[in-house]
Design a protein around this motif. Structure first.
Motif, PDB file in Angstrom:
ATOM      1  N   LYS A   1      -5.666  -0.097  -8.177  1.00  0.00           N
ATOM      2  CA  LYS A   1      -6.843  -1.055  -8.451  1.00  0.00           C
ATOM      3  C   LYS A   1      -7.719  -1.017  -6.940  1.00  0.00           C
ATOM      4  CE  LYS A   1      -5.234  -4.715 -11.682  1.00  0.00           C
ATOM      5  NZ  LYS A   1      -4.706  -6.152 -11.717  1.00  0.00           N
ATOM      6  N   ARG A   2      -6.867  -0.924  -6.089  1.00  0.00           N
ATOM      7  CA  ARG A   2      -7.285  -1.005  -4.542  1.00  0.00           C
ATOM      8  C   ARG A   2      -7.963   0.528  -4.344  1.00  0.00           C
ATOM      9  NH1 ARG A   2      -2.976  -4.184  -4.389  1.00  0.00           N
ATOM     10  NH2 ARG A   2      -1.616  -2.437  -3.293  1.00  0.00           N
TER      11      ARG A   2
ATOM     12  N   ASP B   1       0.850  -1.388  -0.088  1.00  0.00           N
ATOM     13  CA  ASP B   1       0.000   0.101   0.041  1.00  0.00           C
ATOM     14  C   ASP B   1       0.846   1.241   0.066  1.00  0.00           C
ATOM     15  OD1 ASP B   1      -2.477  -1.341   0.196  1.00  0.00           O
ATOM     16  OD2 ASP B   1      -1.793  -1.899   2.228  1.00  0.00           O
TER      17      ASP B   1
END
Length: 264
Positions: free
Chosen positions: A130-131, A84
């Motif tokens: 994508k997240r 992340d």
């Protein structure tokens, strides 16, 4: 302001010492799961223990890989397929006159200081997109703006890092992913600390005095007139990686004590 990185996975490159290690500790203390990286397993293991000592409840892993090569970057990606938060901290520096620097040394500085961040950002940013959340921080330097005559080959790589970070921030527009640069000035890292300690002991003065003299001679425009701590730089990195920094992107975040004589 309380920064929480609970549930976030962070990779900090070149994090066995100095600013990188301080950033790993700061991100772990904020609740993030941290991946420490260095070239040797021994150095990585020591850094993992140091981070775990500060944040015993955090998830901490270590990956030994030489990120100055494409193979080393791929080894890190293979070991940690997603993250992340990516802090592109790994870098080298060293004073050498322009006319004494061979092509091979220019290439080595470029591969480590620039291409490591390029390769890893290329690998990890698609997953962040994508997240719909991600943080990428590049470690530049005030030397990327004030090119030092004694380290032109270094300064140019730090200018390149600023360009890559700004361009990537625009490329990731409206995705929930931010990309920023952090620009330290003279910082009391392990290498600088050893240099100051040796000089202080020879002269019988404090490290603080030697540090102030160094800044006043080499970076006279400094406003704080001292060397920064690695923790002071790491604080900015942690902020840039936080939820609270969601509107901070494409920025050159200066932690250089006001050396760069500009209001912007």
């Amino acid at each position: 302001m309380h920064i929480s990185l609970e549930g976030r996975n962070a990779i900090i490159t070149g994090s066995t010492k100095g600013i990188g290690l301080a950033a790993a500790k700061g991100l772990a203390a904020a609740g993030g799961s941290v991946v420490v990286n260095g070239r040797t397993q021994e150095a990585v293991d020591e850094a993992v223990m140091a981070v775990r000592k500060m944040a015993p409840d955090a998830g901490i892993r270590g990956v030994a890989a030489d990120l100055g090569t494409a193979e080393g970057c791929q080894a890190l990606v293979d070991a940690i397929p997603e993250c992340d938060i990516l802090v592109n901290n790994v870098g080298i520096f060293g004073p050498e006159d322009f006319f004494d620097v061979p092509d091979s040394e220019w290439q080595r500085f470029f591969d480590i200081n620039v291409m490591s961040g390029v390769r890893l950002s290329r690998a990890y940013l698609p997953g962040m997109e994508k997240r719909n959340w991600g943080r990428v921080v590049f470690l530049s330097s005030e030397s990327g703006l004030n090119i030092p005559t004694e380290m032109i080959h270094y300064g140019f790589t730090k200018t390149a890092v600023l360009s890559v970070a700004r361009g990537l921030a625009k490329r990731m527009s409206a995705t929930g992913v931010t990309v920023n640069s952090v620009l330290p000035g003279p910082t009391l890292s392990d290498g600088v600390g050893a240099m100051l300690k040796e000089s202080a002991e020879k002269r019988g003065v404090s490290m603080e005095q030697v540090g102030q003299e160094f800044v006043r001679k080499m970076r006279p425009s400094s406003i704080i007139q001292r060397i920064a701590s690695v923790e002071e730089v790491a604080n900015m990195i942690v902020y840039a990686c936080s939820e609270q920094a969601s509107a901070t992107t494409g920025a050159a975040l200066r932690v250089e004590g006001g050396i760069v004589d500009s209001i912007a």
